[in-house]
Design a protein around this motif. Structure first.
Motif, PDB file in Angstrom:
ATOM      1  N   VAL A 161       0.871  -1.179   0.000  1.00  0.00           N
ATOM      2  CA  VAL A 161       0.000   0.000   0.000  1.00  0.00           C
ATOM      3  C   VAL A 161       0.901   1.220   0.000  1.00  0.00           C
ATOM      4  O   VAL A 161       1.791   1.342   0.844  1.00  0.00           O
ATOM      5  N   ALA A 162       0.687   2.104  -0.967  1.00  0.00           N
ATOM      6  CA  ALA A 162       1.513   3.307  -1.105  1.00  0.00           C
ATOM      7  C   ALA A 162       0.644   4.548  -0.934  1.00  0.00           C
ATOM      8  O   ALA A 162      -0.419   4.660  -1.552  1.00  0.00           O
ATOM      9  N   ILE A 163       1.100   5.462  -0.097  1.00  0.00           N
ATOM     10  CA  ILE A 163       0.388   6.718   0.157  1.00  0.00           C
ATOM     11  C   ILE A 163       1.321   7.865  -0.199  1.00  0.00           C
ATOM     12  O   ILE A 163       2.444   7.941   0.315  1.00  0.00           O
ATOM     13  N   GLY A 164       0.878   8.738  -1.097  1.00  0.00           N
ATOM     14  CA  GLY A 164       1.778   9.799  -1.542  1.00  0.00           C
ATOM     15  C   GLY A 164       1.066  11.058  -1.985  1.00  0.00           C
ATOM     16  O   GLY A 164      -0.157  11.187  -1.872  1.00  0.00           O
ATOM     17  N   ASP A 165       1.874  11.969  -2.503  1.00  0.00           N
ATOM     18  CA  ASP A 165       1.361  13.245  -3.002  1.00  0.00           C
ATOM     19  C   ASP A 165       1.537  13.305  -4.514  1.00  0.00           C
ATOM     20  O   ASP A 165       1.614  12.264  -5.177  1.00  0.00           O
ATOM     21  N   LYS A 193      -0.614  14.600   7.605  1.00  0.00           N
ATOM     22  CA  LYS A 193      -1.730  14.340   8.519  1.00  0.00           C
ATOM     23  C   LYS A 193      -2.841  13.513   7.875  1.00  0.00           C
ATOM     24  O   LYS A 193      -3.620  12.864   8.583  1.00  0.00           O
ATOM     25  N   ALA A 194      -2.908  13.506   6.548  1.00  0.00           N
ATOM     26  CA  ALA A 194      -3.952  12.736   5.867  1.00  0.00           C
ATOM     27  C   ALA A 194      -3.675  11.238   5.891  1.00  0.00           C
ATOM     28  O   ALA A 194      -4.585  10.436   5.648  1.00  0.00           O
ATOM     29  N   SER A 195      -2.449  10.847   6.180  1.00  0.00           N
ATOM     30  CA  SER A 195      -2.086   9.427   6.098  1.00  0.00           C
ATOM     31  C   SER A 195      -2.769   8.586   7.172  1.00  0.00           C
ATOM     32  O   SER A 195      -3.021   7.395   6.972  1.00  0.00           O
ATOM     33  N   SER A 196      -3.080   9.183   8.299  1.00  0.00           N
ATOM     34  CA  SER A 196      -3.690   8.425   9.397  1.00  0.00           C
ATOM     35  C   SER A 196      -5.039   7.834   8.984  1.00  0.00           C
ATOM     36  O   SER A 196      -5.302   6.641   9.188  1.00  0.00           O
ATOM     37  N   GLU A 229       3.184   8.838  15.530  1.00  0.00           N
ATOM     38  CA  GLU A 229       1.801   8.367  15.482  1.00  0.00           C
ATOM     39  C   GLU A 229       1.587   7.423  14.305  1.00  0.00           C
ATOM     40  O   GLU A 229       0.906   6.396  14.424  1.00  0.00           O
ATOM     41  N   ILE A 230       2.171   7.749  13.169  1.00  0.00           N
ATOM     42  CA  ILE A 230       2.051   6.883  11.991  1.00  0.00           C
ATOM     43  C   ILE A 230       2.715   5.536  12.247  1.00  0.00           C
ATOM     44  O   ILE A 230       2.160   4.477  11.915  1.00  0.00           O
ATOM     45  N   MET A 231       3.892   5.556  12.853  1.00  0.00           N
ATOM     46  CA  MET A 231       4.605   4.310  13.124  1.00  0.00           C
ATOM     47  C   MET A 231       3.852   3.448  14.133  1.00  0.00           C
ATOM     48  O   MET A 231       3.823   2.218  14.011  1.00  0.00           O
ATOM     49  N   ARG A 232       3.238   4.070  15.117  1.00  0.00           N
ATOM     50  CA  ARG A 232       2.430   3.309  16.082  1.00  0.00           C
ATOM     51  C   ARG A 232       1.203   2.721  15.401  1.00  0.00           C
ATOM     52  O   ARG A 232       0.782   1.594  15.698  1.00  0.00           O
ATOM     53  N   GLN A 233       0.642   3.481  14.491  1.00  0.00           N
ATOM     54  CA  GLN A 233      -0.555   3.032  13.785  1.00  0.00           C
ATOM     55  C   GLN A 233      -0.243   1.845  12.870  1.00  0.00           C
ATOM     56  O   GLN A 233      -1.020   0.889  12.790  1.00  0.00           O
ATOM     57  N   VAL A 234       0.872   1.898  12.198  1.00  0.00           N
ATOM     58  CA  VAL A 234       1.276   0.806  11.308  1.00  0.00           C
ATOM     59  C   VAL A 234       1.639  -0.436  12.113  1.00  0.00           C
ATOM     60  O   VAL A 234       1.336  -1.567  11.718  1.00  0.00           O
ATOM     61  N   GLY A 235       2.297  -0.222  13.238  1.00  0.00           N
ATOM     62  CA  GLY A 235       2.672  -1.345  14.094  1.00  0.00           C
ATOM     63  C   GLY A 235       4.065  -1.869  13.785  1.00  0.00           C
ATOM     64  O   GLY A 235       4.582  -1.684  12.679  1.00  0.00           O
TER      65      GLY A 235
END
Length: 315
Positions: A161-165, A193-196, A229-235
């Motif tokens: 899964v890739a998230i980008g601009d 901030k949109a990645s969450s 926060e992103i790293m915690r969310q990804v695990g």
């Protein structure tokens, strides 16, 4: 500041210096405008402007050398008109091919993304049916440009899964060719901030795989707390590959890259794909904004991401 920003392309290298230069320019222009335009106009008798204009152009009028005082006003007016009309039109003309490419990629990706999500929901990220394996083997007879045959086969089987601009969106088709199972969600102007919400969405759908690729930071800096926060969310069980940024016309370039570098030292499952240093000195890879890869740069962008990802992925 239009002219300054059009000419100076490496603001990120010395952000404070450029801030001081722009501040000085603003103060100088403001002072000149006040002395040569605003103050004379405030004391001008507008009821006699026609008479004044006639005397101004008459060779033997009493104004003499004072006519030269009109020149600064005309110069300021001409520069302002040029900046307001010509510069924006020139910028639009420069960005037209890029804008068309991004729009085209966005439309194509909307359909492709829905299909990939549906496929990912039907099969496990780590297990494939015999039919899928046979079909894939036929597609990997020829290596993708920039990859070996082995790397091509690995890439074609890898769920990501890739998230980008807009940088990722610009290169979407080339990335998708290397990684057919990559679900790419890229959007112009996207902030970190949109990645969450996006990560939550894919996790809820059950299609967030073991490998996540992020290409954000082009449109603004983010804090270490946001990264945490992103790293915690990804695990900790998933690997995050984050492409750092090349945006020399913005002051936050170095801040973003420094935040990512520190983050990679803190989280073992975060790998920074150093696109900034890899593309250093290759201005021919980019459109005139020196941010978005052109047709040549897209291939280098995709190849580098694929090579770094496949080299450092944990099987």
């Amino acid at each position: 500041m239009i002219f300054y920003e059009n000419q100076v392309k490496n603001i990120a290298q010395w952000p404070w210096l450029h801030f001081v230069v722009q501040l000085v320019l603003i103060l100088v222009i403001s002072e000149l405008s006040y002395r040569l335009v605003e103050r004379p106009f405030a004391h001008f008798n507008w009821h006699q402007w026609q008479s004044w204009l006639r005397k101004l152009v008459q060779p033997h009028s009493g104004y003499g050398w004072q006519r030269l005082m009109v020149l600064p006003f005309l110069l300021v007016f001409a520069l302002g008109l040029t900046g307001a009309v010509i510069a924006p039109a020139h910028a639009v003309a420069q960005r037209a091919p890029l804008a068309k490419q991004i729009k085209r990629n966005s439309k194509q990706n909307s359909r492709r993304k829905a299909s990939l999500i549906a496929q990912a929901q039907k099969q496990s990220a780590k297990a494939h049916s015999a039919t899928t394996s046979q079909a894939t083997s036929k597609q990997t007879d020829q290596p993708v440009a920039g990859l070996s045959l082995t790397q091509t086969q690995q890439a074609k089987q890898l769920p990501v899964v890739a998230i980008g601009d807009s940088v990722m969106l610009d290169s979407l088709n080339v990335l998708q060719q290397a990684f057919p199972k990559m679900i790419i969600n890229a959007k112009v102007g996207r902030q970190v901030k949109a990645s969450s919400d996006l990560l939550n969405y894919y996790a809820t759908k059950g299609v967030l795989p073991d490998v996540v690729l992020i290409g954000l930071g082009t449109n603004g800096a983010f804090t270490p707390q946001q990264l945490a926060e992103i790293m915690r969310q990804v695990g900790p069980k998933r690997q995050v590959f984050w492409i750092n940024v090349r945006v020399p016309t913005r002051s936050w370039q170095n801040s973003v890259n420094a935040t990512l570098k520190r983050g990679a030292q803190q989280w073992p499952n975060l790998t920074v794909i150093d696109w900034y240093n890899y593309s250093q000195g290759h201005s021919a890879w980019f459109y005139k904004d020196q941010v978005h890869p052109n047709n040549i740069g897209k291939q280098h962008y995709s190849d580098f991401i694929a090579q770094q990802l496949l080299k450092q992925i944990k099987h």
